[in-house]
Design a protein around this motif. Structure first.
Motif, PDB file in Angstrom:
ATOM      1  N   THR A 159     -11.692   9.031  -3.449  1.00  0.00           N
ATOM      2  CA  THR A 159     -12.913   8.295  -3.811  1.00  0.00           C
ATOM      3  C   THR A 159     -13.950   8.395  -2.684  1.00  0.00           C
ATOM      4  OG1 THR A 159     -11.634   6.752  -5.155  1.00  0.00           O
ATOM      5  CG2 THR A 159     -13.830   6.042  -4.482  1.00  0.00           C
ATOM      6  N   ALA A 160     -13.524   8.227  -1.449  1.00  0.00           N
ATOM      7  CA  ALA A 160     -14.458   8.298  -0.313  1.00  0.00           C
ATOM      8  C   ALA A 160     -15.074   9.685  -0.203  1.00  0.00           C
ATOM      9  CB  ALA A 160     -13.735   7.929   0.982  1.00  0.00           C
ATOM     10  N   PHE A 161     -14.231  10.728  -0.206  1.00  0.00           N
ATOM     11  CA  PHE A 161     -14.768  12.078  -0.091  1.00  0.00           C
ATOM     12  C   PHE A 161     -15.567  12.479  -1.329  1.00  0.00           C
ATOM     13  CE2 PHE A 161     -11.667  12.561   3.363  1.00  0.00           C
ATOM     14  CZ  PHE A 161     -12.488  13.146   4.316  1.00  0.00           C
ATOM     15  N   GLY A 162     -15.152  12.027  -2.490  1.00  0.00           N
ATOM     16  CA  GLY A 162     -15.908  12.307  -3.717  1.00  0.00           C
ATOM     17  C   GLY A 162     -17.302  11.714  -3.666  1.00  0.00           C
TER      18      GLY A 162
ATOM     19  N   LEU B 295       0.855  -1.178   0.000  1.00  0.00           N
ATOM     20  CA  LEU B 295       0.000   0.000   0.000  1.00  0.00           C
ATOM     21  C   LEU B 295       0.896   1.234   0.000  1.00  0.00           C
ATOM     22  CD1 LEU B 295      -2.924   1.054   0.196  1.00  0.00           C
ATOM     23  CD2 LEU B 295      -2.652   1.047   2.664  1.00  0.00           C
ATOM     24  N   LYS B 296       0.787   1.971  -1.081  1.00  0.00           N
ATOM     25  CA  LYS B 296       1.647   3.144  -1.238  1.00  0.00           C
ATOM     26  C   LYS B 296       0.830   4.417  -1.049  1.00  0.00           C
ATOM     27  CE  LYS B 296       4.920   0.856  -4.124  1.00  0.00           C
ATOM     28  NZ  LYS B 296       6.164   1.104  -4.759  1.00  0.00           N
ATOM     29  N   GLY B 297       1.502   5.536  -0.927  1.00  0.00           N
ATOM     30  CA  GLY B 297       0.849   6.829  -0.744  1.00  0.00           C
ATOM     31  C   GLY B 297      -0.143   7.149  -1.848  1.00  0.00           C
ATOM     32  N   PHE B 298       0.169   6.762  -3.074  1.00  0.00           N
ATOM     33  CA  PHE B 298      -0.728   7.003  -4.205  1.00  0.00           C
ATOM     34  C   PHE B 298      -2.059   6.285  -4.006  1.00  0.00           C
ATOM     35  CE2 PHE B 298      -2.248   5.659  -8.415  1.00  0.00           C
ATOM     36  CZ  PHE B 298      -2.534   6.910  -8.943  1.00  0.00           C
ATOM     37  N   HIS B 299      -1.996   5.036  -3.487  1.00  0.00           N
ATOM     38  CA  HIS B 299      -3.217   4.261  -3.249  1.00  0.00           C
ATOM     39  C   HIS B 299      -4.073   4.903  -2.146  1.00  0.00           C
ATOM     40  CE1 HIS B 299      -0.528   1.011  -4.948  1.00  0.00           C
ATOM     41  NE2 HIS B 299      -1.540   1.069  -5.807  1.00  0.00           N
ATOM     42  N   VAL B 300      -3.420   5.340  -1.107  1.00  0.00           N
ATOM     43  CA  VAL B 300      -4.134   6.010  -0.011  1.00  0.00           C
ATOM     44  C   VAL B 300      -4.813   7.278  -0.523  1.00  0.00           C
ATOM     45  CG1 VAL B 300      -3.872   7.152   2.223  1.00  0.00           C
ATOM     46  CG2 VAL B 300      -2.633   5.030   1.763  1.00  0.00           C
ATOM     47  N   LEU B 301      -4.103   8.017  -1.370  1.00  0.00           N
ATOM     48  CA  LEU B 301      -4.692   9.221  -1.959  1.00  0.00           C
ATOM     49  C   LEU B 301      -5.940   8.876  -2.771  1.00  0.00           C
ATOM     50  CD1 LEU B 301      -4.609  12.261  -2.541  1.00  0.00           C
ATOM     51  CD2 LEU B 301      -3.129  11.740  -4.507  1.00  0.00           C
ATOM     52  N   LEU B 302      -5.872   7.842  -3.604  1.00  0.00           N
ATOM     53  CA  LEU B 302      -7.033   7.427  -4.407  1.00  0.00           C
ATOM     54  C   LEU B 302      -8.201   6.995  -3.519  1.00  0.00           C
ATOM     55  CD1 LEU B 302      -5.540   5.480  -7.450  1.00  0.00           C
ATOM     56  CD2 LEU B 302      -6.718   7.678  -7.444  1.00  0.00           C
ATOM     57  N   ILE B 303      -7.906   6.242  -2.480  1.00  0.00           N
ATOM     58  CA  ILE B 303      -8.968   5.793  -1.565  1.00  0.00           C
ATOM     59  C   ILE B 303      -9.621   7.000  -0.885  1.00  0.00           C
ATOM     60  CG2 ILE B 303      -9.397   4.583   0.613  1.00  0.00           C
ATOM     61  CD1 ILE B 303      -7.173   2.578  -0.288  1.00  0.00           C
ATOM     62  N   THR B 304      -8.835   7.939  -0.424  1.00  0.00           N
ATOM     63  CA  THR B 304      -9.347   9.130   0.247  1.00  0.00           C
ATOM     64  C   THR B 304     -10.184   9.980  -0.701  1.00  0.00           C
ATOM     65  OG1 THR B 304      -7.429   9.151   1.715  1.00  0.00           O
ATOM     66  CG2 THR B 304      -8.711  11.184   1.571  1.00  0.00           C
TER      67      THR B 304
ATOM     68  N   ILE C  46     -19.034  11.018  -0.899  1.00  0.00           N
ATOM     69  CA  ILE C  46     -19.787  11.771   0.108  1.00  0.00           C
ATOM     70  C   ILE C  46     -20.263  13.107  -0.468  1.00  0.00           C
ATOM     71  CG2 ILE C  46     -19.599  13.008   2.310  1.00  0.00           C
ATOM     72  CD1 ILE C  46     -17.663  10.715   3.172  1.00  0.00           C
ATOM     73  N   ILE C  47     -19.408  13.820  -1.151  1.00  0.00           N
ATOM     74  CA  ILE C  47     -19.775  15.114  -1.745  1.00  0.00           C
ATOM     75  C   ILE C  47     -20.833  14.929  -2.819  1.00  0.00           C
ATOM     76  CG2 ILE C  47     -18.889  17.012  -3.168  1.00  0.00           C
ATOM     77  CD1 ILE C  47     -16.254  16.748  -1.523  1.00  0.00           C
ATOM     78  N   ALA C  48     -20.695  13.898  -3.660  1.00  0.00           N
ATOM     79  CA  ALA C  48     -21.686  13.656  -4.717  1.00  0.00           C
ATOM     80  C   ALA C  48     -23.069  13.373  -4.123  1.00  0.00           C
ATOM     81  CB  ALA C  48     -21.227  12.502  -5.608  1.00  0.00           C
ATOM     82  N   VAL C  49     -23.118  12.555  -3.076  1.00  0.00           N
ATOM     83  CA  VAL C  49     -24.400  12.243  -2.429  1.00  0.00           C
ATOM     84  C   VAL C  49     -25.003  13.508  -1.822  1.00  0.00           C
ATOM     85  CG1 VAL C  49     -25.461  11.015  -0.494  1.00  0.00           C
ATOM     86  CG2 VAL C  49     -23.911   9.812  -2.041  1.00  0.00           C
ATOM     87  N   ASN C  50     -24.202  14.341  -1.175  1.00  0.00           N
ATOM     88  CA  ASN C  50     -24.700  15.589  -0.590  1.00  0.00           C
ATOM     89  C   ASN C  50     -25.253  16.531  -1.646  1.00  0.00           C
ATOM     90  OD1 ASN C  50     -24.274  14.998   2.102  1.00  0.00           O
ATOM     91  ND2 ASN C  50     -22.184  15.793   2.101  1.00  0.00           N
ATOM     92  N   VAL C  51     -24.581  16.642  -2.780  1.00  0.00           N
ATOM     93  CA  VAL C  51     -25.061  17.505  -3.861  1.00  0.00           C
ATOM     94  C   VAL C  51     -26.396  16.995  -4.393  1.00  0.00           C
ATOM     95  CG1 VAL C  51     -24.606  18.250  -6.238  1.00  0.00           C
ATOM     96  CG2 VAL C  51     -22.799  18.414  -4.509  1.00  0.00           C
ATOM     97  N   VAL C  52     -26.502  15.683  -4.622  1.00  0.00           N
ATOM     98  CA  VAL C  52     -27.767  15.107  -5.113  1.00  0.00           C
ATOM     99  C   VAL C  52     -28.889  15.354  -4.111  1.00  0.00           C
ATOM    100  CG1 VAL C  52     -28.946  12.922  -5.605  1.00  0.00           C
ATOM    101  CG2 VAL C  52     -26.703  13.381  -6.601  1.00  0.00           C
ATOM    102  N   MET C  53     -28.643  15.165  -2.827  1.00  0.00           N
ATOM    103  CA  MET C  53     -29.678  15.382  -1.807  1.00  0.00           C
ATOM    104  C   MET C  53     -30.076  16.855  -1.719  1.00  0.00           C
ATOM    105  SD  MET C  53     -30.387  12.416  -0.692  1.00  0.00           S
ATOM    106  CE  MET C  53     -31.168  12.565   0.879  1.00  0.00           C
ATOM    107  N   ALA C  54     -29.113  17.758  -1.801  1.00  0.00           N
ATOM    108  CA  ALA C  54     -29.430  19.190  -1.733  1.00  0.00           C
ATOM    109  C   ALA C  54     -30.264  19.620  -2.933  1.00  0.00           C
ATOM    110  CB  ALA C  54     -28.146  20.011  -1.655  1.00  0.00           C
TER     111      ALA C  54
END
Length: 152
Positions: A16-19, A5-14, A21-29
């Motif tokens: 993707t997770a925040f993306g 597990l490299k820093g690049f993978h952690v960045l992608l996981i982070t 969450i933000i997408a769901v919030n925009v759709v709900m709003a």
């Protein structure tokens, strides 16, 4: 074989997770604003300038209102301070959900005499508001919001 597990993978996981969450919030709003814009009056400042005078005039009428809902029949009773039935010059009732405008209904009220009106309504279970507007013979506006709870 397990990969490191490299820093690049952690960045992608982070990201993707925040993306997600933000997408769901925009759709709900967008969905919330689209179903209920939240506008009661165009300008709250302008409405506030007449609020006290309008409220005093409405209270001076001395009208009381009772709404009963049973078996799909809505009964509206309006009385003056002496208990006599009120016959306003204008009468309008709108049934609304507190959370969205998709179920709004404008029932046709039939006068039954002595300050009583009736209408057949088909309301889904849950919370509703009955927004009443009436105008007295002298032109005084009477507004009232009556919360209703429709049982299953």
């Amino acid at each position: 074989m397990i990969r490191e597990l490299k820093g690049f993978h952690v960045l992608l996981i982070t990201l993707t997770a925040f993306g997600t969450i933000i997408a769901v919030n925009v759709v709900m709003a967008v969905s919330a604003i689209g179903s209920f814009p939240g506008i009661e009056v165009r300008s709250s400042y302008v409405a506030s300038q007449h609020f006290q005078a309008d409220r005093a005039a409405q209270q001076a009428l001395g009208w009381s209102v009772d709404v009963d809902l049973s078996d799909g029949r809505l009964t509206l009773r309006m009385r003056d301070r002496l208990g006599q039935g009120v016959q306003p010059r204008l009468l309008d009732l709108m049934l609304r959900r507190p959370t969205h405008q998709l179920s709004d209904q404008h029932p046709r009220l039939r006068p039954e005499g002595d300050g009583v009106w009736m209408s057949q309504v088909d309301l889904a279970p849950g919370n509703w508001n009955a927004d009443l507007f009436a105008e007295s013979r002298d032109g005084t506006a009477f507004r009232l919001r009556i919360p209703l709870n429709v049982e299953e």
